[in-house]
Design an enzyme around this catalytic site. Structure first.
Site, PDB file in Angstrom:
ATOM      1  N   ARG A 303     117.488 -19.115 -21.699  1.00 55.07           N
ATOM      2  CA  ARG A 303     118.298 -18.439 -22.716  1.00 55.07           C
ATOM      3  C   ARG A 303     119.533 -19.291 -23.016  1.00 55.07           C
ATOM      4  O   ARG A 303     120.374 -19.484 -22.129  1.00 55.07           O
ATOM      5  CB  ARG A 303     118.753 -17.061 -22.207  1.00 55.07           C
ATOM      6  CG  ARG A 303     117.612 -16.104 -21.871  1.00 55.07           C
ATOM      7  CD  ARG A 303     117.074 -15.394 -23.110  1.00 55.07           C
ATOM      8  NE  ARG A 303     115.766 -14.789 -22.881  1.00 55.07           N
ATOM      9  CZ  ARG A 303     115.570 -13.540 -22.494  1.00 55.07           C
ATOM     10  NH1 ARG A 303     116.603 -12.744 -22.279  1.00 55.07           N
ATOM     11  NH2 ARG A 303     114.350 -13.068 -22.332  1.00 55.07           N
ATOM     12  N   GLU A 305     122.361 -18.804 -24.154  1.00 51.68           N
ATOM     13  CA  GLU A 305     123.472 -17.889 -24.456  1.00 51.68           C
ATOM     14  C   GLU A 305     124.709 -18.369 -23.707  1.00 51.68           C
ATOM     15  O   GLU A 305     124.651 -18.575 -22.497  1.00 51.68           O
ATOM     16  CB  GLU A 305     123.115 -16.460 -23.998  1.00 51.68           C
ATOM     17  CG  GLU A 305     121.960 -15.851 -24.786  1.00 51.68           C
ATOM     18  CD  GLU A 305     121.439 -14.560 -24.156  1.00 51.68           C
ATOM     19  OE1 GLU A 305     121.989 -14.141 -23.108  1.00 51.68           O
ATOM     20  OE2 GLU A 305     120.484 -13.985 -24.700  1.00 51.68           O
ATOM     21  N   ARG A 311     126.236 -11.628 -14.488  1.00 50.22           N
ATOM     22  CA  ARG A 311     124.804 -11.301 -14.468  1.00 50.22           C
ATOM     23  C   ARG A 311     123.941 -12.131 -15.421  1.00 50.22           C
ATOM     24  O   ARG A 311     122.767 -11.840 -15.612  1.00 50.22           O
ATOM     25  CB  ARG A 311     124.609  -9.811 -14.770  1.00 50.22           C
ATOM     26  CG  ARG A 311     125.064  -9.381 -16.150  1.00 50.22           C
ATOM     27  CD  ARG A 311     124.800  -7.904 -16.352  1.00 50.22           C
ATOM     28  NE  ARG A 311     124.914  -7.525 -17.756  1.00 50.22           N
ATOM     29  CZ  ARG A 311     124.391  -6.421 -18.268  1.00 50.22           C
ATOM     30  NH1 ARG A 311     123.693  -5.611 -17.505  1.00 50.22           N
ATOM     31  NH2 ARG A 311     124.549  -6.137 -19.528  1.00 50.22           N
ATOM     32  N   HIS A 312     124.528 -13.174 -16.048  1.00 48.37           N
ATOM     33  CA  HIS A 312     123.756 -14.001 -16.966  1.00 48.37           C
ATOM     34  C   HIS A 312     123.554 -15.415 -16.438  1.00 48.37           C
ATOM     35  O   HIS A 312     124.484 -16.022 -15.908  1.00 48.37           O
ATOM     36  CB  HIS A 312     124.450 -14.083 -18.337  1.00 48.37           C
ATOM     37  CG  HIS A 312     124.310 -12.837 -19.143  1.00 48.37           C
ATOM     38  ND1 HIS A 312     125.276 -11.858 -19.156  1.00 48.37           N
ATOM     39  CD2 HIS A 312     123.304 -12.396 -19.947  1.00 48.37           C
ATOM     40  CE1 HIS A 312     124.874 -10.857 -19.949  1.00 48.37           C
ATOM     41  NE2 HIS A 312     123.691 -11.168 -20.437  1.00 48.37           N
ATOM     42  N   GLU A 454     120.872  -3.222 -16.279  1.00 46.62           N
ATOM     43  CA  GLU A 454     119.512  -3.366 -16.798  1.00 46.62           C
ATOM     44  C   GLU A 454     118.760  -4.470 -16.071  1.00 46.62           C
ATOM     45  O   GLU A 454     119.279  -5.570 -15.892  1.00 46.62           O
ATOM     46  CB  GLU A 454     119.600  -3.691 -18.300  1.00 46.62           C
ATOM     47  CG  GLU A 454     118.262  -3.968 -18.955  1.00 46.62           C
ATOM     48  CD  GLU A 454     118.282  -5.214 -19.814  1.00 46.62           C
ATOM     49  OE1 GLU A 454     117.362  -6.028 -19.671  1.00 46.62           O
ATOM     50  OE2 GLU A 454     119.227  -5.381 -20.613  1.00 46.62           O
ATOM     51  N   SER A 457     113.577  -4.866 -19.819  1.00 43.67           N
ATOM     52  CA  SER A 457     113.574  -4.367 -21.185  1.00 43.67           C
ATOM     53  C   SER A 457     112.134  -4.438 -21.644  1.00 43.67           C
ATOM     54  O   SER A 457     111.476  -5.464 -21.457  1.00 43.67           O
ATOM     55  CB  SER A 457     114.467  -5.254 -22.042  1.00 43.67           C
ATOM     56  OG  SER A 457     114.779  -4.573 -23.235  1.00 43.67           O
ATOM     57  N   ARG A 505     118.229 -10.724 -10.844  1.00 41.02           N
ATOM     58  CA  ARG A 505     118.953  -9.450 -11.007  1.00 41.02           C
ATOM     59  C   ARG A 505     118.438  -8.395 -10.029  1.00 41.02           C
ATOM     60  O   ARG A 505     119.220  -7.650  -9.448  1.00 41.02           O
ATOM     61  CB  ARG A 505     118.804  -8.926 -12.440  1.00 41.02           C
ATOM     62  CG  ARG A 505     119.872  -9.466 -13.348  1.00 41.02           C
ATOM     63  CD  ARG A 505     119.958  -8.660 -14.638  1.00 41.02           C
ATOM     64  NE  ARG A 505     120.632  -9.462 -15.660  1.00 41.02           N
ATOM     65  CZ  ARG A 505     120.837  -9.068 -16.894  1.00 41.02           C
ATOM     66  NH1 ARG A 505     120.404  -7.888 -17.285  1.00 41.02           N
ATOM     67  NH2 ARG A 505     121.467  -9.855 -17.754  1.00 41.02           N
TER      68      ARG A 505
END
Length: 531
Positions: A303, A305, A311-312, A454, A457, A505
């Site tokens: 990712r 991002e 948490r990323h 989360e 998903s 996670r």
């Protein structure tokens, strides 16, 4: 000056030089004699020491192990050193965790993985003064082989994992020597946060740990975290294979962004560009269209991002599931939640040692879950948040603080750390999500949460090419870029649903840790590309 004077001066010079030279030679000879005397004394002392050192063959530094010979010697693991082995003579290979010399004896703590045992070398029938001195001078983290007798102890050794026994060492050999200066001290790295501040002792910050990850991974806490994480993968695989799933492998270099999004890493691919897969989504669905019915995969997900949160990560391990169902996507939701419950049960039953080891440094409440898993509708979640004073619209997406708050509210009301939030608003989900047939503002999609964060998903996917085209156009996606994806559904596709779970996670939240970098062996985030 007359000729005679010049001649006289020139005759005297060599005599002056020879006097100086003689003096120099004399000094050098004296120096050499002293050196020879000193060396002779050292050699004599060494010879005397060797003669006195009856144990000289019982210790030392081994030649480098280059697979010269096969020794018929069984090594006992530190974790297997129990009172049942009392009075047995055994060989152990371990690292020197700590050492402390005291008079004619030396105490070592030997460590292998997350297990430690005390060892004692004392001057006596098997050990000389020189052997004790040798042991006391060994550097921490060196790997050694010891032959020892296992002895029961009267008083528990609280500082070691093997509390009921100690080793009385008879031989000690260095297999691999550590440099004396370590980049971080292991005892500092396992000190509970807060303890160091009160007592003025050091703790190790996250960047220092990650910069010296090889040393940090040796700590009992790190060993426990990643052994438990390995357990998560194994339980995931075993549970799904028992349910009739097939494990698949999907490509990570792809021609278009997996989800039509912008958060992808571009890589050069010969004369064109390619992308690193954001998810195995397309390939999982293609396998369902190819009649595999139930598939899963474990692999890296990328990712791009720029998120520097707790948490990323830019690369993590995805545990992905996709499954054809008969009549309702809840068949898939039930299958995924049952898989998670089997993982939680397996971790609780098989990894208590690891859970307790991590809890010593990072205390947390035991993880709680219900059977069957609690499932709330999105509307119910929003109503709970509004009742707690949160201002939000019925179709707004959940912010991270609201997710956490909802997790606390659910824990208070239902006493569970794991639950499903079902029927998300269609507007906040990707284009391939199946709309709710009863209310077009909502969708057949769901998230799963652990301790208010989360971890999965998922959704029922749109499996009709026409509807998928309409949904993509509604989201403003270039149809040309996802043509291969849409074409997958033109030749008959079973109704199906699935989801993606983040391994790091799950590990972090199950253990109640506070940063995902603790559960990623070599984490990648926007600021870290090494080691």
């Amino acid at each position: 000056m007359t000729k005679e004077n010049v001649q006289g001066a020139s005759e005297e010079e060599p005599q002056g030089q020879s006097k100086k030279g003689l003096k120099k030679q004399q000094k050098e000879a004296e120096k050499a004699a002293k050196k020879a005397e000193k060396q002779a004394k050292l050699a004599a002392d060494q010879q005397e020491a060797d003669e006195d050192d009856f144990a000289k063959d019982r210790y030392g530094v081994c030649p480098m192990v280059q697979s010269r010979q096969k020794l018929d010697r069984a090594l006992v693991r530190v974790q297997d050193l129990t009172p049942e082995k009392a009075e047995q003579q055994i060989w152990v290979r371990a690292r020197i965790h700590t050492s402390r010399a005291k008079g004619k004896q030396c105490f070592l703590v030997l460590r292998h993985q997350q297990f430690t045992v005390q060892a004692l070398i004392a001057v006596g029938d098997h050990a000389s003064k020189q052997m004790v001195k040798f042991a006391a001078n060994l550097t921490k983290e060196s790997i050694i082989d010891v032959e020892a007798v296992v002895k029961k102890v009267d008083q528990k050794i609280e500082s070691c994992s093997q509390q009921d026994v100690e080793l009385h060492v008879e031989r000690i050999f260095v297999i691999s020597q550590s440099e004396p200066r370590l980049p971080l001290q292991l005892e500092d790295a396992v000190r509970p946060e807060g303890d160091g501040d009160e007592e003025g002792r050091a703790t190790v910050n996250q960047d220092t740990r990650l910069d010296n990850r090889v040393i940090d991974l040796r700590t009992t806490t790190s060993q426990a975290i990643f052994r438990l994480q390995s357990g998560v993968c194994q339980l995931f695989r075993d549970t799904l294979i028992n349910k009739g799933f097939v494990e698949i492998q999907t490509p990570k270099i792809i021609s278009a962004a997996s989800e039509g999004g912008a958060n992808v890493f571009t890589v050069s691919y010969f004369k064109t560009s390619a992308y690193l897969a954001q998810s195995p989504q397309l390939y999982k669905q293609m396998c369902i269209c190819a009649d595999f019915d139930k598939v899963f995969c474990v692999g890296p997900v990328f990712r791009a991002e720029d998120s520097n949160t707790h948490r990323h990560l830019t690369e993590f391990v995805g545990l992905d599931i996709e499954m054809a169902f008969n009549y309702h996507y809840h068949e898939v939701v039930d299958s995924i939640t049952d898989t998670m419950v089997q993982i939680f049960k397996g971790l609780h039953d098989r990894f208590q040692t690891e859970i307790q080891t991590v809890n010593k440094q990072y205390p947390s409440e035991p993880f709680k879950f219900l059977e069957p898993t609690l499932r709330l509708e999105y509307k119910e979640g929003v109503a709970m948040l509004k009742a707690a004073g949160v201002e939000m619209g019925d179709e707004d997406d959940l912010s991270t603080p609201n997710e956490k708050l909802l997790g606390r509210l659910v824990k208070e009301k239902y006493d569970t750390d794991f639950y499903v939030l079902d029927k998300y608003p269609l507007a906040v989900r990707p284009f391939y999500t199946m709309p709710d047939p009863n209310n077009p503002k909502y969708s057949n999609s769901y998230d799963m949460f652990m301790r208010g964060e989360e971890i999965l998903s998922g959704a029922q996917r749109v499996h009709d090419a026409q509807l998928l085209t309409e949904r993509a156009m509604h989201h403003g996606i270039d149809l040309e870029k996802i043509k291969a994806y849409i074409d997958s559904f033109r030749y008959g596709a079973p109704p199906h649903a699935g989801g993606g779970i983040g391994l790091e996670r799950v590990t972090m939240l199950y253990l109640g840790l506070h940063n995902i970098r603790q559960t990623s062996m070599f984490p990648r985030d926007p600021k870290r590309l090494t080691p």
